[in-house]
Scaffold this motif. Structure first.
Motif, PDB file in Angstrom:
ATOM      1  N   ARG A 112       0.831  -1.213   0.000  1.00  0.00           N
ATOM      2  CA  ARG A 112       0.000   0.000   0.000  1.00  0.00           C
ATOM      3  C   ARG A 112       0.864   1.261   0.000  1.00  0.00           C
ATOM      4  NH1 ARG A 112      -5.209  -1.332   0.489  1.00  0.00           N
ATOM      5  NH2 ARG A 112      -5.725  -3.319   1.443  1.00  0.00           N
ATOM      6  N   GLN A 113       1.961   1.229   0.739  1.00  0.00           N
ATOM      7  CA  GLN A 113       2.845   2.399   0.808  1.00  0.00           C
ATOM      8  C   GLN A 113       3.449   2.705  -0.566  1.00  0.00           C
ATOM      9  OE1 GLN A 113       6.127   2.032   3.534  1.00  0.00           O
ATOM     10  NE2 GLN A 113       7.082   3.901   2.824  1.00  0.00           N
ATOM     11  N   VAL A 114       3.960   1.694  -1.229  1.00  0.00           N
ATOM     12  CA  VAL A 114       4.570   1.893  -2.549  1.00  0.00           C
ATOM     13  C   VAL A 114       3.507   2.304  -3.568  1.00  0.00           C
ATOM     14  CG1 VAL A 114       5.812   0.746  -4.441  1.00  0.00           C
ATOM     15  CG2 VAL A 114       6.532   0.378  -2.079  1.00  0.00           C
ATOM     16  N   LEU A 115       2.332   1.670  -3.506  1.00  0.00           N
ATOM     17  CA  LEU A 115       1.233   2.073  -4.405  1.00  0.00           C
ATOM     18  C   LEU A 115       0.911   3.552  -4.231  1.00  0.00           C
ATOM     19  CD1 LEU A 115      -1.311  -0.893  -4.197  1.00  0.00           C
ATOM     20  CD2 LEU A 115      -0.088  -0.122  -6.235  1.00  0.00           C
ATOM     21  N   GLY A 116       0.790   3.978  -2.980  1.00  0.00           N
ATOM     22  CA  GLY A 116       0.460   5.382  -2.705  1.00  0.00           C
ATOM     23  C   GLY A 116       1.527   6.330  -3.210  1.00  0.00           C
ATOM     24  N   GLU A 117       2.773   5.984  -2.972  1.00  0.00           N
ATOM     25  CA  GLU A 117       3.882   6.837  -3.416  1.00  0.00           C
ATOM     26  C   GLU A 117       3.929   6.892  -4.945  1.00  0.00           C
ATOM     27  OE1 GLU A 117       6.841   9.528  -2.830  1.00  0.00           O
ATOM     28  OE2 GLU A 117       5.613   8.620  -1.255  1.00  0.00           O
ATOM     29  N   MET A 118       3.740   5.757  -5.593  1.00  0.00           N
ATOM     30  CA  MET A 118       3.748   5.734  -7.057  1.00  0.00           C
ATOM     31  C   MET A 118       2.574   6.529  -7.621  1.00  0.00           C
ATOM     32  SD  MET A 118       5.036   1.975  -8.232  1.00  0.00           S
ATOM     33  CE  MET A 118       4.939   2.448  -9.956  1.00  0.00           C
ATOM     34  N   ARG A 119       1.404   6.361  -6.997  1.00  0.00           N
ATOM     35  CA  ARG A 119       0.207   7.078  -7.451  1.00  0.00           C
ATOM     36  C   ARG A 119       0.449   8.585  -7.396  1.00  0.00           C
ATOM     37  NH1 ARG A 119      -3.217   5.221  -3.731  1.00  0.00           N
ATOM     38  NH2 ARG A 119      -3.307   3.144  -4.606  1.00  0.00           N
ATOM     39  N   ASP A 120       1.106   9.051  -6.323  1.00  0.00           N
ATOM     40  CA  ASP A 120       1.404  10.477  -6.174  1.00  0.00           C
ATOM     41  C   ASP A 120       2.339  10.987  -7.269  1.00  0.00           C
ATOM     42  OD1 ASP A 120      -0.171  10.586  -3.926  1.00  0.00           O
ATOM     43  OD2 ASP A 120       1.518  10.598  -2.509  1.00  0.00           O
ATOM     44  N   LYS A 121       3.255  10.130  -7.714  1.00  0.00           N
ATOM     45  CA  LYS A 121       4.287  10.539  -8.678  1.00  0.00           C
ATOM     46  C   LYS A 121       3.953  10.173 -10.125  1.00  0.00           C
ATOM     47  CE  LYS A 121       7.249  11.632  -5.350  1.00  0.00           C
ATOM     48  NZ  LYS A 121       6.889  12.806  -4.629  1.00  0.00           N
ATOM     49  N   MET A 122       2.912   9.371 -10.321  1.00  0.00           N
ATOM     50  CA  MET A 122       2.613   8.835 -11.639  1.00  0.00           C
ATOM     51  C   MET A 122       2.025   9.888 -12.580  1.00  0.00           C
ATOM     52  SD  MET A 122       0.510   5.337 -12.363  1.00  0.00           S
ATOM     53  CE  MET A 122       1.416   4.485 -11.097  1.00  0.00           C
ATOM     54  N   HIS A 123       2.547   9.933 -13.777  1.00  0.00           N
ATOM     55  CA  HIS A 123       2.066  10.825 -14.821  1.00  0.00           C
ATOM     56  C   HIS A 123       0.728  10.294 -15.351  1.00  0.00           C
ATOM     57  CE1 HIS A 123       1.953  12.915 -18.703  1.00  0.00           C
ATOM     58  NE2 HIS A 123       2.790  13.775 -18.154  1.00  0.00           N
ATOM     59  N   LYS A 124      -0.123  11.193 -15.794  1.00  0.00           N
ATOM     60  CA  LYS A 124      -1.448  10.809 -16.306  1.00  0.00           C
ATOM     61  C   LYS A 124      -1.350   9.800 -17.447  1.00  0.00           C
ATOM     62  CE  LYS A 124      -5.793  12.846 -17.989  1.00  0.00           C
ATOM     63  NZ  LYS A 124      -6.341  11.553 -18.216  1.00  0.00           N
ATOM     64  N   GLU A 125      -0.314   9.923 -18.248  1.00  0.00           N
ATOM     65  CA  GLU A 125      -0.130   9.001 -19.372  1.00  0.00           C
ATOM     66  C   GLU A 125       0.006   7.557 -18.893  1.00  0.00           C
ATOM     67  OE1 GLU A 125       2.579   8.667 -23.425  1.00  0.00           O
ATOM     68  OE2 GLU A 125       2.725  10.443 -22.155  1.00  0.00           O
ATOM     69  N   VAL A 126       0.569   7.373 -17.694  1.00  0.00           N
ATOM     70  CA  VAL A 126       0.688   6.029 -17.115  1.00  0.00           C
ATOM     71  C   VAL A 126      -0.599   5.664 -16.375  1.00  0.00           C
ATOM     72  CG1 VAL A 126       1.953   4.567 -15.499  1.00  0.00           C
ATOM     73  CG2 VAL A 126       3.183   6.247 -16.887  1.00  0.00           C
ATOM     74  N   SER A 127      -1.104   6.571 -15.541  1.00  0.00           N
ATOM     75  CA  SER A 127      -2.291   6.246 -14.737  1.00  0.00           C
ATOM     76  C   SER A 127      -3.491   5.887 -15.618  1.00  0.00           C
ATOM     77  CB  SER A 127      -2.631   7.373 -13.762  1.00  0.00           C
ATOM     78  OG  SER A 127      -2.897   8.565 -14.440  1.00  0.00           O
ATOM     79  N   ASP A 128      -3.560   6.449 -16.823  1.00  0.00           N
ATOM     80  CA  ASP A 128      -4.640   6.100 -17.754  1.00  0.00           C
ATOM     81  C   ASP A 128      -4.536   4.648 -18.237  1.00  0.00           C
ATOM     82  OD1 ASP A 128      -5.695   8.626 -17.536  1.00  0.00           O
ATOM     83  OD2 ASP A 128      -4.959   9.326 -19.486  1.00  0.00           O
TER      84      ASP A 128
END
Length: 157
Positions: A112-128
């Motif tokens: 959960r910690q890594v997911l949260g940190e990645m989510r905060d740093k993830m560019h929209k192009e990836v999150s999509d």
């Protein structure tokens, strides 16, 4: 509608120090994941990264002038900072790969910690392109186990 592992779907397996990028070669019913890349960060325990002794400061407690009380600074947790930095580096690497069209969909499996940190740093192009997040640590599991766990987790969604 639940997410499915289609041919070409990437699966990122990560903790704060290691990451595997896998690609599904078949379908959702019988996933077959192959290793595309393995990332590792050397992250010794915090005690090996930090100073020997906490810094101290006079905090001028009530009626004590400048040197009334002495308080310790909070130790910096270098180990946690390195884990956060690794998650940010993974998010950046995924952005570069997504920008080049290397993948169309990805499942991210991490704590959960890594997911949260990645989510905060993830560019929209990836999150999509993220079709699912699975809050599990699977970095020390075999590929057969990962295939089953990820498929079952997606089926449960």
């Amino acid at each position: 509608m639940s997410a499915k592992l289609t041919k070409g779907t990437w699966v990122l397996i990560a903790d704060g120090e290691k990451a595997l990028i896998l690609e599904n070669q078949t379908d959702h019913e019988n996933p077959y994941l192959t290793v595309l890349t393995k990332e590792e960060q050397e992250n010794p325990p915090d005690r090996e990264q930090s100073a020997n002794r906490r810094g101290r400061m006079g905090d001028g407690g009530p009626g004590q002038g400048n040197m009334g009380q002495r308080s310790a600074y909070e130790d910096t947790d270098w180990h946690e900072l390195a884990k956060d930095r690794f998650a940010a580096d993974l998010a950046d690497m995924l952005y570069k790969k997504a920008h080049k069209g290397a993948f169309d969909s990805i499942v991210i499996v991490a704590s959960r910690q890594v997911l949260g940190e990645m989510r905060d740093k993830m560019h929209k192009e990836v999150s999509d392109k993220v079709i699912a997040e699975v809050p599990k640590v699977l970095t020390n599991h075999g590929l057969d186990e990962i295939e089953t766990i990820v498929r079952d987790a997606l089926d449960a969604k």
